[in-house]
Design a protein around this motif. Structure first.
Motif, PDB file in Angstrom:
ATOM      1  N   ASN A 123       0.827  -1.208   0.000  1.00  0.00           N
ATOM      2  CA  ASN A 123       0.000   0.000   0.000  1.00  0.00           C
ATOM      3  C   ASN A 123       0.861   1.257   0.000  1.00  0.00           C
ATOM      4  OD1 ASN A 123      -2.840  -0.783   0.077  1.00  0.00           O
ATOM      5  ND2 ASN A 123      -2.328  -1.798   2.005  1.00  0.00           N
ATOM      6  N   LYS A 151      -3.149  -7.370   1.620  1.00  0.00           N
ATOM      7  CA  LYS A 151      -3.882  -6.342   2.388  1.00  0.00           C
ATOM      8  C   LYS A 151      -3.996  -5.015   1.650  1.00  0.00           C
ATOM      9  CE  LYS A 151      -2.738  -8.333   6.902  1.00  0.00           C
ATOM     10  NZ  LYS A 151      -4.065  -8.947   7.077  1.00  0.00           N
ATOM     11  N   TYR A 153      -5.672  -1.983   0.134  1.00  0.00           N
ATOM     12  CA  TYR A 153      -6.962  -1.300   0.269  1.00  0.00           C
ATOM     13  C   TYR A 153      -7.087  -0.143  -0.717  1.00  0.00           C
ATOM     14  CZ  TYR A 153      -4.193   1.980   3.103  1.00  0.00           C
ATOM     15  OH  TYR A 153      -3.231   2.864   3.537  1.00  0.00           O
ATOM     16  N   GLN A 154      -6.026   0.195  -1.438  1.00  0.00           N
ATOM     17  CA  GLN A 154      -6.065   1.212  -2.487  1.00  0.00           C
ATOM     18  C   GLN A 154      -5.024   0.840  -3.542  1.00  0.00           C
ATOM     19  OE1 GLN A 154      -3.377   3.382  -2.974  1.00  0.00           O
ATOM     20  NE2 GLN A 154      -2.173   2.857  -1.157  1.00  0.00           N
ATOM     21  N   ASN A 176      -7.730  -9.355  -0.776  1.00  0.00           N
ATOM     22  CA  ASN A 176      -7.198  -8.077  -0.325  1.00  0.00           C
ATOM     23  C   ASN A 176      -8.303  -7.296   0.380  1.00  0.00           C
ATOM     24  OD1 ASN A 176      -4.256  -7.664  -1.082  1.00  0.00           O
ATOM     25  ND2 ASN A 176      -5.053  -8.395  -3.039  1.00  0.00           N
ATOM     26  N   GLU A 177      -8.146  -5.993   0.525  1.00  0.00           N
ATOM     27  CA  GLU A 177      -9.088  -5.178   1.290  1.00  0.00           C
ATOM     28  C   GLU A 177      -9.741  -4.092   0.440  1.00  0.00           C
ATOM     29  OE1 GLU A 177      -9.862  -6.018   4.289  1.00  0.00           O
ATOM     30  OE2 GLU A 177      -8.315  -7.576   4.456  1.00  0.00           O
ATOM     31  N   LEU A 178      -9.875  -4.333  -0.865  1.00  0.00           N
ATOM     32  CA  LEU A 178     -10.470  -3.340  -1.762  1.00  0.00           C
ATOM     33  C   LEU A 178     -11.969  -3.239  -1.484  1.00  0.00           C
ATOM     34  CD1 LEU A 178      -8.603  -4.395  -5.028  1.00  0.00           C
ATOM     35  CD2 LEU A 178      -8.034  -2.496  -3.490  1.00  0.00           C
ATOM     36  N   ARG A 179     -12.433  -2.024  -1.195  1.00  0.00           N
ATOM     37  CA  ARG A 179     -13.818  -1.846  -0.755  1.00  0.00           C
ATOM     38  C   ARG A 179     -14.747  -1.306  -1.835  1.00  0.00           C
ATOM     39  NH1 ARG A 179     -14.423  -2.844   4.365  1.00  0.00           N
ATOM     40  NH2 ARG A 179     -12.589  -2.961   5.722  1.00  0.00           N
ATOM     41  N   THR A 180     -14.199  -0.799  -2.929  1.00  0.00           N
ATOM     42  CA  THR A 180     -15.056  -0.243  -3.976  1.00  0.00           C
ATOM     43  C   THR A 180     -14.438  -0.495  -5.334  1.00  0.00           C
ATOM     44  OG1 THR A 180     -15.894   1.826  -4.934  1.00  0.00           O
ATOM     45  CG2 THR A 180     -13.974   1.996  -3.532  1.00  0.00           C
ATOM     46  N   GLU A 183     -11.677   1.778  -7.168  1.00  0.00           N
ATOM     47  CA  GLU A 183     -10.226   1.583  -7.119  1.00  0.00           C
ATOM     48  C   GLU A 183      -9.715   0.999  -8.430  1.00  0.00           C
ATOM     49  OE1 GLU A 183      -7.882   2.417  -4.901  1.00  0.00           O
ATOM     50  OE2 GLU A 183      -9.419   3.463  -3.755  1.00  0.00           O
ATOM     51  N   ASN A 200     -12.469  -9.809  -1.662  1.00  0.00           N
ATOM     52  CA  ASN A 200     -12.407  -8.373  -1.371  1.00  0.00           C
ATOM     53  C   ASN A 200     -13.787  -7.887  -0.943  1.00  0.00           C
ATOM     54  OD1 ASN A 200      -9.683  -6.978  -2.208  1.00  0.00           O
ATOM     55  ND2 ASN A 200     -10.060  -8.537  -3.760  1.00  0.00           N
ATOM     56  N   PRO A 201     -13.872  -6.909  -0.037  1.00  0.00           N
ATOM     57  CA  PRO A 201     -15.183  -6.383   0.378  1.00  0.00           C
ATOM     58  C   PRO A 201     -16.023  -5.862  -0.777  1.00  0.00           C
ATOM     59  CG  PRO A 201     -13.475  -5.636   1.888  1.00  0.00           C
ATOM     60  CD  PRO A 201     -12.769  -6.322   0.763  1.00  0.00           C
TER      61      PRO A 201
END
Length: 495
Positions: A123, A151, A153-154, A176-180, A183, A200-201
């Motif tokens: 990250n 991990k 997230y961006q 991973n932690e990508l939320r939208t 990205e 991923n979320p």
């Protein structure tokens, strides 16, 4: 960046150029350069001819410069990545890179990443920048990159992959932690064929699978597989030039070209609409296309019951508030596909089509098609309806036809229309080999014969060779025809 440098009165080299959301950000080394950059504001435009604002503010030394890897650290990272590179597959596996178990290079007595005090958190821009720089210099033909379980997230740092690793076709971002999905817009420009995002979320951010697939395909239109699943083949109609065709005053010129263009589009459109996954039509629509559905019926006519599945999406209901009618219009290609996918499954009678091209410029084509179709499942199975559909289309990306407006009007067919629908006479010499087929298979053969121009027996053979998969048979036919491998005797004689 080239435009900014060209308009700036002071030469400069950008430091740590990257994107944050839709904004490009970089650093320069002194206030004089920053002042010159401020004067560039509103002097350059983006791709949409919108003037670009340049904002300048004081800053500490960027993190990526403060934490630049030493030559020894870069060398150890390079050794670790070489260990993870599969030469035969041109694939680089960087999953769980921060916790790399490492190996000891006995020739130099160098330890693993942790032993070299390299905290590989991808990250961080300095970590991702160093990784991509090594890829660019040491693995220039990289085809597959695995970033699973890091991990993330961006993806700001990964945006440089378009330039650093332009040949990558397979990207694994799972676990991973990508939320939208926004990205992923930072990676637009990658010619991905396979993408993994499971775990991923963002995957649970969509109400249904079709919306998830559509959003990802919007970023990567050439994508063939998502999370290991094959995606429907999008409709693509190739044109000879970016413009449709120059309007001609002489009737004979251009008419045949436009006719063939529209007929090819309609054949491929309804091939997928009737026989394939309608999500494959996504690429046929402009991002901000508009679609409306209108149902015509007499209030006292009981026959309207056969159109009940269409009525909820119709915008012509009487005494409705204007706001409700506005909601019935579909304003993006994702909303349009969401509506088309829930409409009843159909089979269109291509022999009933009457096409009218009523307006044309170099960049726009308007045409209407009238015809008949029937529902093929549910309570209204076999019911024949008449329709009028009006398309407004422009040349799209990748030389494809792009629908910007689609208006569909549906009504019940008249008794005469019902009698004539799907009544293509079957040649006597074909009846013997067609008699062994089910009614549905016979109709499929006839539809394929109309679209391909091949005789019924050749159409049947093509379908049988492809296990009656209409889409696959059409793709094979197109490929063989382009290669000149289909004999002339397979086609109907034109009278």
């Amino acid at each position: 960046m080239n435009s900014i440098q060209g308009h700036c009165s002071v030469p400069f080299t950008p430091v740590d150029f990257h994107y944050i959301r839709n904004r490009a950000r970089f650093f320069v080394r002194d206030a004089g350069t920053a002042s010159a950059l401020k004067d560039v504001s509103y002097k350059i435009c983006d791709d949409n001819d919108v003037k670009i604002l340049v904002l300048v503010s004081p800053s500490a030394v960027p993190y990526s410069v403060q934490n630049k890897f030493s030559a020894e650290q870069v060398e150890q990272l390079k050794l670790t990545m070489r260990k993870r590179y599969d030469v035969s597959q041109q694939a680089l596996n960087l999953q769980k890179l921060r916790f790399d178990p490492g190996i000891t290079d006995h020739s130099t007595s160098r330890a693993d990443l942790v032993g070299c005090d390299i905290d590989m958190i991808l990250n961080r821009r300095n970590c991702m920048f160093a990784t991509l720089q090594i890829i660019e210099r040491n693995f220039p033909e990289l085809l597959s990159l695995n970033l699973r379980n890091n991990k993330l997230y961006q993806l700001d740092g990964l945006s440089d992959i378009v330039e650093k690793a332009p040949h990558v076709k397979i990207l694994n971002l799972s676990k991973n932690e990508l939320r939208t999905s926004k990205e992923l817009e930072k990676l637009k420009g990658m010619e991905l064929e396979e993408l993994w995002l499971e775990g991923n979320p963002l995957c649970s951010d969509f109400p249904e699978q079709s919306a998830y697939v559509s959003a990802i395909q919007d970023c990567f239109p050439n994508l063939l597989r998502l999370d290991g699943q094959e995606l429907p083949t999008p409709i693509v109609v190739d044109l000879d030039a970016p413009k449709l065709i120059k309007p001609c005053t002489e009737e004979s010129k251009g008419t045949e070209t436009l006719k063939n263009l529209v007929l090819q589009f309609l054949q491929e459109y309804y091939l997928i609409y009737d026989h394939g996954d309608r999500e494959g039509l996504l690429s046929a629509y402009h991002n901000k296309a508009c679609f409306s559905l209108t149902i015509l019926f007499h209030p006292k006519d009981s026959a309207q019951n056969s159109l009940c599945k269409f009525i909820k999406d119709s915008k012509n209901m009487r005494k409705l508030r204007n706001s409700y009618q506005w909601k019935q219009l579909k304003h993006t290609k994702h909303d349009i596909l969401g509506t088309l996918c829930v409409l009843p499954k159909t089979r269109h009678d291509l022999s009933s089509f009457v096409v009218d091209m009523w307006f044309q410029t170099e960049t726009m084509l308007c045409f209407s098609v009238n015809g008949l179709f029937k529902e093929v499942e549910g309570k209204s199975q076999g019911c024949v309806h008449a329709f009028t559909r009006t398309f407004v289309a422009t040349p799209g990306s990748n030389s494809s036809l792009c629908i910007v407006n689609d208006q569909l009007i549906v009504r019940d067919a008249s008794p005469g229309e019902i009698q004539s629908a799907f009544s293509i006479p079957m040649p006597t010499h074909c009846s013997s080999f067609m008699s062994t087929l089910s009614q549905e298979q016979q109709e499929t053969v006839q539809a394929f014969s109309i679209q391909s121009g091949m005789k019924l027996e050749w159409s049947q053979k093509c379908l049988e060779d492809n296990q009656w998969n209409y889409i696959r048979a059409g793709q094979v036919f197109t490929m063989l025809q382009n290669q000149g491998k289909i004999p002339g005797e397979a086609f109907k004689q034109m009278s």
